[in-house]
Design a protein around this motif. Sequence first.
Motif, short mmCIF file in Angstrom:
data_model
loop_
_atom_site.label_atom_id
_atom_site.label_comp_id
_atom_site.label_asym_id
_atom_site.label_seq_id
_atom_site.Cartn_x
_atom_site.Cartn_y
_atom_site.Cartn_z
N TYR A 1 0.87 -1.19 0.00
CA TYR A 1 0.00 0.00 0.00
C TYR A 1 0.90 1.23 0.00
CZ TYR A 1 -4.27 2.68 0.93
OH TYR A 1 -5.34 3.54 0.84
N PHE A 2 0.82 2.02 -1.09
CA PHE A 2 1.59 3.25 -1.22
C PHE A 2 0.65 4.43 -1.05
CE2 PHE A 2 3.60 -0.04 -3.83
CZ PHE A 2 4.95 0.08 -3.51
N ARG A 3 1.01 5.34 -0.16
CA ARG A 3 0.10 6.47 0.15
C ARG A 3 0.87 7.78 0.23
NH1 ARG A 3 -3.15 5.49 5.43
NH2 ARG A 3 -4.74 4.62 4.05
N ASN A 4 0.29 8.85 -0.33
CA ASN A 4 0.81 10.23 -0.18
C ASN A 4 2.30 10.29 -0.48
OD1 ASN A 4 -1.79 10.87 0.67
ND2 ASN A 4 -1.26 10.71 2.86
N SER A 5 2.70 9.77 -1.63
CA SER A 5 4.11 9.65 -1.96
C SER A 5 4.36 9.96 -3.43
CB SER A 5 4.60 8.23 -1.64
OG SER A 5 4.50 7.93 -0.27
N LYS A 6 5.65 10.06 -3.78
CA LYS A 6 6.06 10.37 -5.14
C LYS A 6 6.98 9.29 -5.69
CE LYS A 6 8.84 13.73 -7.75
NZ LYS A 6 9.72 14.92 -7.67
N ASP A 7 6.78 8.90 -6.95
CA ASP A 7 7.70 8.00 -7.67
C ASP A 7 8.08 6.79 -6.80
OD1 ASP A 7 7.67 9.48 -9.97
OD2 ASP A 7 9.54 10.54 -9.56
N VAL A 8 7.07 6.03 -6.40
CA VAL A 8 7.29 4.96 -5.42
C VAL A 8 7.99 3.74 -6.00
CG1 VAL A 8 5.36 5.69 -4.00
CG2 VAL A 8 4.98 4.00 -5.83
N LEU A 9 8.09 3.64 -7.34
CA LEU A 9 8.74 2.49 -7.97
C LEU A 9 9.30 2.92 -9.31
CD1 LEU A 9 9.35 -0.60 -8.19
CD2 LEU A 9 7.05 -0.85 -9.18
N GLY A 10 10.51 2.45 -9.63
CA GLY A 10 11.12 2.73 -10.92
C GLY A 10 12.62 2.66 -10.86
N VAL B 1 5.02 -6.55 -10.74
CA VAL B 1 4.06 -5.93 -9.84
C VAL B 1 2.73 -6.69 -9.87
CG1 VAL B 1 5.06 -3.62 -9.94
CG2 VAL B 1 3.39 -4.30 -11.67
N ALA B 2 2.07 -6.73 -8.70
CA ALA B 2 0.75 -7.37 -8.61
C ALA B 2 0.08 -6.94 -7.32
CB ALA B 2 0.87 -8.90 -8.66
N GLY B 3 -1.19 -6.58 -7.38
CA GLY B 3 -2.01 -6.38 -6.20
C GLY B 3 -1.72 -5.16 -5.36
N ASN B 4 -0.91 -4.22 -5.85
CA ASN B 4 -0.56 -3.04 -5.07
C ASN B 4 -1.66 -1.98 -5.14
OD1 ASN B 4 2.37 -3.79 -4.43
ND2 ASN B 4 2.35 -3.90 -6.67
N ILE B 5 -1.73 -1.13 -4.12
CA ILE B 5 -2.64 0.01 -4.11
C ILE B 5 -1.81 1.29 -4.09
CG2 ILE B 5 -4.35 1.28 -2.76
CD1 ILE B 5 -5.51 -1.38 -1.88
N PHE B 6 -2.12 2.21 -5.02
CA PHE B 6 -1.43 3.48 -5.12
C PHE B 6 -2.43 4.58 -4.76
CE2 PHE B 6 0.51 0.46 -8.01
CZ PHE B 6 1.86 0.57 -7.71
N ASP B 7 -2.32 5.09 -3.55
CA ASP B 7 -3.28 6.04 -2.99
C ASP B 7 -2.61 7.42 -2.91
OD1 ASP B 7 -5.08 7.49 -1.48
OD2 ASP B 7 -4.98 6.20 0.29
N ASN B 8 -3.07 8.34 -3.78
CA ASN B 8 -2.49 9.69 -3.84
C ASN B 8 -0.98 9.64 -4.08
OD1 ASN B 8 -2.62 12.52 -3.80
ND2 ASN B 8 -2.04 12.59 -1.63
#
Length: 520
Positions: free
Chosen positions: A281-290, A302-309
């Motif tokens: 669960y990624f929340r209130n963040s920038k460029d969380v993967l790459g 990647v599978a099943g992740n949630i990108f929240d804001n």
Amino acid sequence: MRRPVALRLHATLATAIVGIAVAVALPSPQASAAVGAATGYATQNGGTTGGAGGQTVRATTGTAIHAALCGRASSSTPIVIEVTGTINHGNTSKVSGSSCNTADGVIELKQISNVTIVGVGSGAVFDQLGIHIRDSRNIIIQNVTVRNVKKSGSPTSNGGDAIGMESTVRNVWVDHVTLEASGGESEGYDGLFDMKDDTQYVTLSYSILRNSGRGGLIGSSESDRSNGFVTFEHNLYENIDSRTPLLRGGVAHMFNNHYTGLRESGINSRAGARAKVENNYFRNSKDVLGTFYTNERGSWQVAGNIFDNVTWSATGNENYPAGPNPTSTTTVGIPYSYRLDGASCVPDIVRQTAGANTGLKVSNGSCSPQTPTPTTPAPTTPAPTTPPPTTTPPPSGGTNLSLASGAGADGSSKADGTSYGNVRDGNLGTYWSPAGSTGTVSIKWGSATTVSRVVIREPSGTSGSIGSWQLVNNDTGAVLASGSGAGQITFGATSLKKINFRINSSGGTPRVGEFETYAS
């Protein structure tokens, strides 16, 4: 109520610990020091059991921790060190002994194995004092807080890393810890959880990393690709600039982590790295993967992740974000079993279980916390840093030409603590490893020698470390045979002065205990 008795230290240690709080031995191994079991990649390569089955001691100072290590019969004698109180520069000094290699101003786990450090009682806090793991294996660190470790300013410790591992480290499980700083590099802090220079089979679980410029890294530079096989599960990364983690080469598995407040970047897969990223669960963040800050790109599944804001920057030179719609660029096979919580409940289950002093609670696999059943495992002896000497059994049918007068050995590279000559000393307690996951070791003679059979033996306590290989006539470059794994290799009789065993792949760092050669 149990009553502690004084730890019997070697006489050489006695003067080093006068006037300090020393470790005390407890009558028997305590269940509190063996709650739960390692997960993830720490279960591979023989597993991670720490000091299970060994003596349990209590320490209230850093010097007492060092004294407990130095008081063992050997550097691999299992021990569980229960820690309580605040460990700092004022109570952490070097202690000398034949079973340890310690230093002032840092908890030094160097050239040792089979150790558990666990916080008990009202908690254990390592204040401005880092934990340094070097040339060691089978280490467990559980239920402690490490805070405000600096690499500049005063006082400094462990290069600014809260927990740092380097130089041929194997099988480390860090569980239910809190690692925190009070700023970034400009304030004197570095990484919270760093691995470099051939560190493998590590799990970080149910832990909190927060308030730091750098979460951690795997690989110190683009060329340091000898690290990997690291699992990150059920951790909270909070208020971090970047490196959650930075991954250079190798393989990592991130699942059921909660990432919030990542200001610059998150999981940075680069330099050929491969990351499996699922149900986070990624929340209130920038460029969380790459891949960020380099053109040497990595990949991800990647599978099943949630990108929240979550916001994403534009792709450009040295900037390759996976979003705004992350898709897989590789596939990563995971060799161990694990249970996935749904991503939607990750913030809640991590809040209830992660960090020190949370009762060592874990998820039951259905988003509910549970306390593992205390266990006191029977004594075990995982593969030691230097396996015990064992004479190589001679196979039937001839003389091992590798042991003949005038024979020698060399190769492409060798890991610290290993030697080319170890593959022809008739001793399975010694071995050669390359300085990475691939490499070549050779047997050579001063004059042409006829060979038609080779036996490759792994050292005592090791199996499955060798992947695909080729057997090559060094004189002509001809491939005599190819295959995978250790064992017997036969081929047409060949006259040569040098024969190469070339390892092209492995599941980690391969080891060759003996490279035997026969005429028939």
